[in-house]
Structures are given as structure tokens and as C-alpha cells.
Design a protein around this motif. Structure first.
Motif, PDB file in Angstrom:
ATOM      1  N   SER A 173     -93.138  50.080 103.705  1.00 13.70           N
ATOM      2  CA  SER A 173     -91.994  50.986 103.886  1.00 13.70           C
ATOM      3  C   SER A 173     -92.434  52.425 104.161  1.00 13.70           C
ATOM      4  CB  SER A 173     -91.086  50.936 102.645  1.00 13.70           C
ATOM      5  OG  SER A 173     -91.804  51.344 101.485  1.00 13.70           O
ATOM      6  N   VAL A 174     -93.475  52.881 103.467  1.00 12.46           N
ATOM      7  CA  VAL A 174     -93.949  54.256 103.684  1.00 12.46           C
ATOM      8  C   VAL A 174     -94.488  54.405 105.099  1.00 12.46           C
ATOM      9  CG1 VAL A 174     -95.601  55.996 102.947  1.00 12.46           C
ATOM     10  CG2 VAL A 174     -94.441  54.584 101.238  1.00 12.46           C
ATOM     11  N   ALA A 175     -95.245  53.407 105.541  1.00 15.50           N
ATOM     12  CA  ALA A 175     -95.787  53.457 106.897  1.00 15.50           C
ATOM     13  C   ALA A 175     -94.670  53.413 107.941  1.00 15.50           C
ATOM     14  CB  ALA A 175     -96.758  52.296 107.117  1.00 15.50           C
ATOM     15  N   ARG A 176     -93.639  52.619 107.677  1.00 16.94           N
ATOM     16  CA  ARG A 176     -92.498  52.563 108.614  1.00 16.94           C
ATOM     17  C   ARG A 176     -91.798  53.919 108.718  1.00 16.94           C
ATOM     18  NH1 ARG A 176     -90.862  47.371 110.116  1.00 16.94           N
ATOM     19  NH2 ARG A 176     -91.757  45.671 108.866  1.00 16.94           N
ATOM     20  N   SER A 177     -91.586  54.562 107.556  1.00 14.73           N
ATOM     21  CA  SER A 177     -90.932  55.870 107.569  1.00 14.73           C
ATOM     22  C   SER A 177     -91.777  56.892 108.322  1.00 14.73           C
ATOM     23  CB  SER A 177     -90.696  56.341 106.129  1.00 14.73           C
ATOM     24  OG  SER A 177     -89.851  55.438 105.440  1.00 14.73           O
ATOM     25  N   HIS A 178     -93.065  56.846 108.074  1.00 12.05           N
ATOM     26  CA  HIS A 178     -93.959  57.768 108.787  1.00 12.05           C
ATOM     27  C   HIS A 178     -93.921  57.496 110.284  1.00 12.05           C
ATOM     28  CE1 HIS A 178     -97.487  60.208 109.664  1.00 12.05           C
ATOM     29  NE2 HIS A 178     -98.007  59.162 110.325  1.00 12.05           N
ATOM     30  N   TRP A 179     -93.903  56.228 110.670  1.00 15.13           N
ATOM     31  CA  TRP A 179     -93.886  55.898 112.089  1.00 15.13           C
ATOM     32  C   TRP A 179     -92.592  56.368 112.750  1.00 15.13           C
ATOM     33  CZ3 TRP A 179     -96.431  55.205 116.200  1.00 15.13           C
ATOM     34  CH2 TRP A 179     -95.821  54.648 117.334  1.00 15.13           C
ATOM     35  N   GLU A 180     -91.488  56.258 112.060  1.00 18.51           N
ATOM     36  CA  GLU A 180     -90.215  56.724 112.624  1.00 18.51           C
ATOM     37  C   GLU A 180     -90.274  58.211 112.931  1.00 18.51           C
ATOM     38  OE1 GLU A 180     -87.298  55.585 109.808  1.00 18.51           O
ATOM     39  OE2 GLU A 180     -87.367  53.439 110.298  1.00 18.51           O
ATOM     40  N   GLN A 181     -90.899  58.980 112.041  1.00 16.84           N
ATOM     41  CA  GLN A 181     -91.034  60.413 112.291  1.00 16.84           C
ATOM     42  C   GLN A 181     -91.970  60.688 113.471  1.00 16.84           C
ATOM     43  OE1 GLN A 181     -92.339  62.125 108.606  1.00 16.84           O
ATOM     44  NE2 GLN A 181     -90.518  61.488 107.469  1.00 16.84           N
ATOM     45  N   VAL A 182     -93.070  59.957 113.515  1.00 15.82           N
ATOM     46  CA  VAL A 182     -94.020  60.142 114.614  1.00 15.82           C
ATOM     47  C   VAL A 182     -93.381  59.760 115.948  1.00 15.82           C
ATOM     48  CG1 VAL A 182     -96.192  59.292 115.603  1.00 15.82           C
ATOM     49  CG2 VAL A 182     -96.056  59.823 113.161  1.00 15.82           C
ATOM     50  N   HIS A 183     -92.667  58.628 115.952  1.00 13.78           N
ATOM     51  CA  HIS A 183     -92.055  58.153 117.189  1.00 13.78           C
ATOM     52  C   HIS A 183     -90.939  59.089 117.650  1.00 13.78           C
ATOM     53  CE1 HIS A 183     -90.931  55.297 120.256  1.00 13.78           C
ATOM     54  NE2 HIS A 183     -89.690  55.267 119.814  1.00 13.78           N
ATOM     55  N   ALA A 184     -90.202  59.685 116.708  1.00 20.35           N
ATOM     56  CA  ALA A 184     -89.149  60.628 117.089  1.00 20.35           C
ATOM     57  C   ALA A 184     -89.742  61.878 117.738  1.00 20.35           C
ATOM     58  CB  ALA A 184     -88.333  61.010 115.854  1.00 20.35           C
ATOM     59  N   HIS A 185     -90.928  62.267 117.265  1.00 19.32           N
ATOM     60  CA  HIS A 185     -91.571  63.455 117.827  1.00 19.32           C
ATOM     61  C   HIS A 185     -92.291  63.136 119.136  1.00 19.32           C
ATOM     62  CE1 HIS A 185     -94.850  66.500 118.159  1.00 19.32           C
ATOM     63  NE2 HIS A 185     -93.874  67.323 117.780  1.00 19.32           N
ATOM     64  N   ASP A 186     -92.856  61.912 119.210  1.00 17.54           N
ATOM     65  CA  ASP A 186     -93.614  61.510 120.400  1.00 17.54           C
ATOM     66  C   ASP A 186     -93.269  60.066 120.734  1.00 17.54           C
ATOM     67  OD1 ASP A 186     -95.361  61.078 122.454  1.00 17.54           O
ATOM     68  OD2 ASP A 186     -97.189  61.187 121.233  1.00 17.54           O
ATOM     69  N   PRO A 187     -92.308  59.826 121.607  1.00 10.88           N
ATOM     70  CA  PRO A 187     -91.911  58.445 121.944  1.00 10.88           C
ATOM     71  C   PRO A 187     -93.040  57.607 122.539  1.00 10.88           C
ATOM     72  CG  PRO A 187     -90.256  60.022 122.692  1.00 10.88           C
ATOM     73  CD  PRO A 187     -91.448  60.819 122.269  1.00 10.88           C
ATOM     74  N   ALA A 188     -94.066  58.241 123.064  1.00 11.76           N
ATOM     75  CA  ALA A 188     -95.175  57.488 123.661  1.00 11.76           C
ATOM     76  C   ALA A 188     -96.270  57.168 122.656  1.00 11.76           C
ATOM     77  CB  ALA A 188     -95.766  58.273 124.830  1.00 11.76           C
ATOM     78  N   ALA A 189     -96.063  57.493 121.394  1.00 10.18           N
ATOM     79  CA  ALA A 189     -97.091  57.255 120.379  1.00 10.18           C
ATOM     80  C   ALA A 189     -97.387  55.763 120.239  1.00 10.18           C
ATOM     81  CB  ALA A 189     -96.648  57.832 119.037  1.00 10.18           C
ATOM     82  N   ASP A 190     -98.599  55.451 119.833  1.00 10.04           N
ATOM     83  CA  ASP A 190     -99.061  54.062 119.707  1.00 10.04           C
ATOM     84  C   ASP A 190     -99.404  53.788 118.250  1.00 10.04           C
ATOM     85  OD1 ASP A 190    -100.156  51.584 119.890  1.00 10.04           O
ATOM     86  OD2 ASP A 190    -101.744  52.105 121.306  1.00 10.04           O
ATOM     87  N   PRO A 191     -98.798  52.784 117.619  1.00 10.75           N
ATOM     88  CA  PRO A 191     -99.116  52.484 116.214  1.00 10.75           C
ATOM     89  C   PRO A 191    -100.576  52.092 116.014  1.00 10.75           C
ATOM     90  CG  PRO A 191     -97.798  50.727 117.179  1.00 10.75           C
ATOM     91  CD  PRO A 191     -97.786  51.853 118.157  1.00 10.75           C
ATOM     92  N   ASN A 192    -101.219  51.518 117.047  1.00  4.46           N
ATOM     93  CA  ASN A 192    -102.633  51.161 116.915  1.00  4.46           C
ATOM     94  C   ASN A 192    -103.507  52.404 116.751  1.00  4.46           C
ATOM     95  OD1 ASN A 192    -102.495  48.121 117.639  1.00  4.46           O
ATOM     96  ND2 ASN A 192    -101.389  49.095 119.320  1.00  4.46           N
ATOM     97  N   GLU A 193    -103.132  53.503 117.425  1.00  4.28           N
ATOM     98  CA  GLU A 193    -103.878  54.739 117.273  1.00  4.28           C
ATOM     99  C   GLU A 193    -103.503  55.461 115.988  1.00  4.28           C
ATOM    100  OE1 GLU A 193    -103.242  57.082 120.719  1.00  4.28           O
ATOM    101  OE2 GLU A 193    -104.202  55.670 122.105  1.00  4.28           O
ATOM    102  N   GLU A 194    -102.251  55.320 115.570  1.00  4.46           N
ATOM    103  CA  GLU A 194    -101.782  56.015 114.368  1.00  4.46           C
ATOM    104  C   GLU A 194    -102.311  55.365 113.097  1.00  4.46           C
ATOM    105  OE1 GLU A 194     -99.866  59.022 112.344  1.00  4.46           O
ATOM    106  OE2 GLU A 194    -100.108  58.789 114.510  1.00  4.46           O
ATOM    107  N   PHE A 195    -102.310  54.034 113.049  1.00  3.94           N
ATOM    108  CA  PHE A 195    -102.673  53.319 111.825  1.00  3.94           C
ATOM    109  C   PHE A 195    -103.957  52.487 111.953  1.00  3.94           C
ATOM    110  CE2 PHE A 195     -97.919  53.421 111.769  1.00  3.94           C
ATOM    111  CZ  PHE A 195     -97.781  54.312 110.725  1.00  3.94           C
ATOM    112  N   GLY A 196    -104.349  52.153 113.174  1.00  8.62           N
ATOM    113  CA  GLY A 196    -105.475  51.256 113.359  1.00  8.62           C
ATOM    114  C   GLY A 196    -105.007  49.811 113.463  1.00  8.62           C
TER     115      GLY A 196
END
Length: 373
Positions: free
Chosen positions: A250-273
Motif C-alpha cells: 500500500s505504501v508503494a502504491r501511494s508513492h507511485w500515485e504521487q510519482v505518476h501524477a507528477h510524471d505520467p511517463a515514469a516507470d515503476p521498474n526504474e522507481e522500485f526496481g
């Protein structure tokens, strides 16, 4: 470079240590080799130790302790993150699992076949339909169960369930079909066929070509697929329930939502591995899944000797008391008693604590690798 060249380079590196310290360095080198550490990493580690010794003017025993203990700790830290994330896997590949199953079945058939052949004669016909049915059912159930476990640890939950159900239905169906021929009916084959069949399976195991180890996905297309795979790894490899896995992510999902809202082209593989590596740190925080896996293992350890004890008691009650039957019963009662003894609370607490500590060390190794990158 040839093996002789590598040996010469290793000896040159050991020779850079003081004569009094060379035995310590050889102990570290041998232990790292035993732990399958690549030669280049071993050389880098010895150079790191040598520099530390020269800078501090102390001996390696004072700085790092006993060579074997130190090398064991460093072997864990030097492993690639991909290897650390697959520590829970019992084997390197499904092919290895199937080959091992063939080896065990071959040994059983060869051993029992030799016993029957020497007892009744090589050309006599002693094998009965019920024995073949038991072999088919037992091998099928065991194979399906092990394949289910391997696939589940690989986060292939749906495939694991299909293999388990298919294996059970196929094995029990074939056994039932054979029993319709008459359970006491003698098979029309000489006893020498059993050992030959077992030998063929054994030879086939040793002739099985080596294959590369299976690997976990490194990159996953899309955030939805990334989190779905991470959840499957938590459930399959680490024993989380569906609710526990979703709560852990859940924490990772919340963090990803914030990252994706700021950068729609963000990649979870680069953000989390990779998902398989990311969830190692989450698995190290939960005691409940470790405890459930511990109980599951102990129940299986109890089930096997319990079945043999029941079968031996039934044989004694039906056929009378013999020296062999009493000895066999005593053996399986001892195994059952040992299984019960290993379930005592102190052993349970120790096993669970050690498993959690192991997962925390794995998480630290992966975290250190991420920081280095």
C-alpha cells in the motif's frame, strides 16, 4: 585466461600478504570459492582486505575475525541481487525438479525391483496391478505437488494450481483405471523388467543436459502489471495472504500515485526496481507468513511418519507380529517422536527468528546494491 593462469594470479595475490597472514587469506579465498563467489569478486575482496590491513597496521584476525566466518558473511554480501531474491527457490529450474523426480523414482523402482527379482526369480512374474497403481498414483501426486510448490514460489500462482489439479486427477484416474483390471492380478512381465526400468531412469537423469537457471522478470510493462507481479511474489514465494500482500504494497502504491501524477511517463521498474527484488524488504518485516510456512513444514514432517506408522500397525494386526514389522514400526515411531520434539516452542521461536534475520540480511544486500547503482 586458462585455469593455470587464474591459479597463478591467485597465488600472486595471496603472496602480497605478510607470510603470517597468508593462511588467513587462503581460508577466506577457499570459503568464497566454496560459496560459488566469482573469481573476480574474490580478488577484489582480498585486495580490499589487504589494503585495510596495510592502512591499519593490524593483522586480519584483529580486523575481521576468523577467516571462515568472515568469508561466509562476505559471500552473502557479494551475491548478485538476482541470486539473493531467489534464495527461497529450492532448485534452479523446473528441469532440475523433474530430473530429480526421475532420479528418486528410478531409485525406488530399481531397489524394489532388485529385491523382488532376488526373492522370486528374475524370470518369474511377481508384480501385481495394485503395486503398479500405487507407483503411478504416488509418483504422480508427488510430482504434481513439487511442481505446484516450485511454480508457486516462482509467482506463477494460476499455473501452479492447474498443474496440481491436473496432476492429481491424472494420477488418481490412471490408478483407478488400472485397478479395474483386478488389484491382485499379476502383470505379464518378468521381474527383471523392474530393475531395467529403474536403471533407464537413473541413466536418463545423469544424461540430462544442463540448462541455465530460471530467472525472475527484470522489467514489467506497466504499473498495474508491476504491482500484480509483486503481489504474486509476496503470496507465492513468501507466504503472504492476499490481504497481507496488498497491505504491504500500500505504501508503494501511494508513492507511485504521487510519482505518476507528477510524471505520467515514469516507470515503476526504474522507481522500485524488479518486483522480485523489491518485495524482499517487505517480506523481512512480516512474521506471520514465516510462522505459517513453519507450521506447514512441520505438519508435512508429521504426516509422512504418521502414514507409515498407521500402515505398519494395519500390517501387524492383519498378518501377525514379526521381527521385521516390529523393527519397522519402532523406526517410524522414533521418526514421529523426533518430528514432534522439533515442534517444541523454543525450536519454533528459534527457527522463525533465524528466518526473519536471513530475510533482513537479504534485504540489506539488495538495498546496498541499489545504493551502489
Amino acid at each position: 585466461m586458462t585455469d593455470d593462469g587464474n591459479d597463478a594470479a591467485d597465488q600472486d595475490l595471496i603472496g602480497r600478504f605478510e607470510p603470517a597472514h597468508q593462511s588467513w587469506a587462503r581460508g577466506v579465498q577457499a570459503t568464497l570459492l566454496w560459496k560459488d563467489t566469482p573469481s573476480a569478486q574474490i580478488d577484489r575482496e582480498l585486495i580490499r582486505v589487504l589494503n585495510a590491513v596495510n592502512d591499519s597496521a593490524q593483522n586480519p584476525h584483529e580486523l575481521f575475525g576468523e577467516p571462515i566466518d568472515y568469508a561466509r558473511q562476505r559471500a552473502i554480501a557479494l551475491r548478485p541481487a538476482e541470486q539473493v531474491a531467489r534464495r527461497e527457490m529450492p532448485l534452479e529450474s523446473m528441469r532440475s525438479l523433474m530430473g530429480g523426480a526421475g532420479l528418486v523414482i528410478g531409485l525406488l523402482i530399481a531397489g524394489f525391483g532388485l529385491y523382488v527379482a532376488f526373492r522370486d526369480g528374475w524370470l518369474a512374474q511377481s508384480w501385481q496391478v495394485w503395486q503398479l497403481a500405487c507407483l503411478v498414483a504416488g509418483a504422480g501426486i508427488a510430482g504434481a505437488g513439487h511442481a505446484f510448490w516450485y511454480l508457486r514460489l516462482s509467482a506463477r500462482l494460476r499455473a501452479a494450481l492447474l498443474v496440481l489439479l491436473g496432476g492429481l486427477v491424472g494420477a488418481l484416474g490412471c490408478a483407478a483405471l488400472l485397478l479395474t483390471l483386478g488389484s491382485e492380478r499379476v502383470l505379464p512381465m518378468p521381474n527383471l523388467v523392474g530393475p531395467i526400468l529403474g536403471l533407464v531412469l537413473l541413466v536418463g537423469f545423469f544424461l540430462l543436459p544442463l540448462t541455465e537457471a530460471d530467472s525472475d522478470p527484470i522489467a514489467v510493462a506497466g504499473a498495474k502489471q508491476w504491482f500484480a507481479l509483486a503481489e504474486r511474489f509476496l503470496r507465492g514465494r513468501y507466504g503472504f495472504t492476499r490481504a497481507e500482500a496488498r497491505a504491504a504494497l500500500s505504501v508503494a502504491r501511494s508513492h507511485w500515485e504521487q510519482v505518476h501524477a507528477h510524471d505520467p511517463a515514469a516507470d515503476p521498474n526504474e522507481e522500485f526496481g524488479p518486483p522480485a527484488q523489491f518485495v524482499v524488504s517487505l517480506a523481512a518485516l512480516q512474521e506471520g507468513p514465516v510462522r505459517r510456512r513453519w507450521w506447514l513444514k512441520q505438519v508435512l514432517y508429521l504426516l509422512i511418519p504418521s502414514c507409515f506408522v498407521i500402515a505398519q500397525l494395519a500390517e501387524i494386526m492383519g498378518g501377525g507380529v514379526t521381527w521385521w514389522s516390529i523393527s519397522t514400526l519402532a523406526f517410524w515411531l522414533a521418526v514421529l517422536g523426533l518430528s514432534i520434539y522439533l515442534m517444541r516452542p523454543t525450536a519454533r521461536s528459534k527457527d522463525i527468528s533465524e528466518k526473519l534475520a536471513e530475510r533482513r540480511r537479504d534485504a540489506q544486500v539488495i538495498g546496498a546494491g541499489v545504493e551502489d547503482d
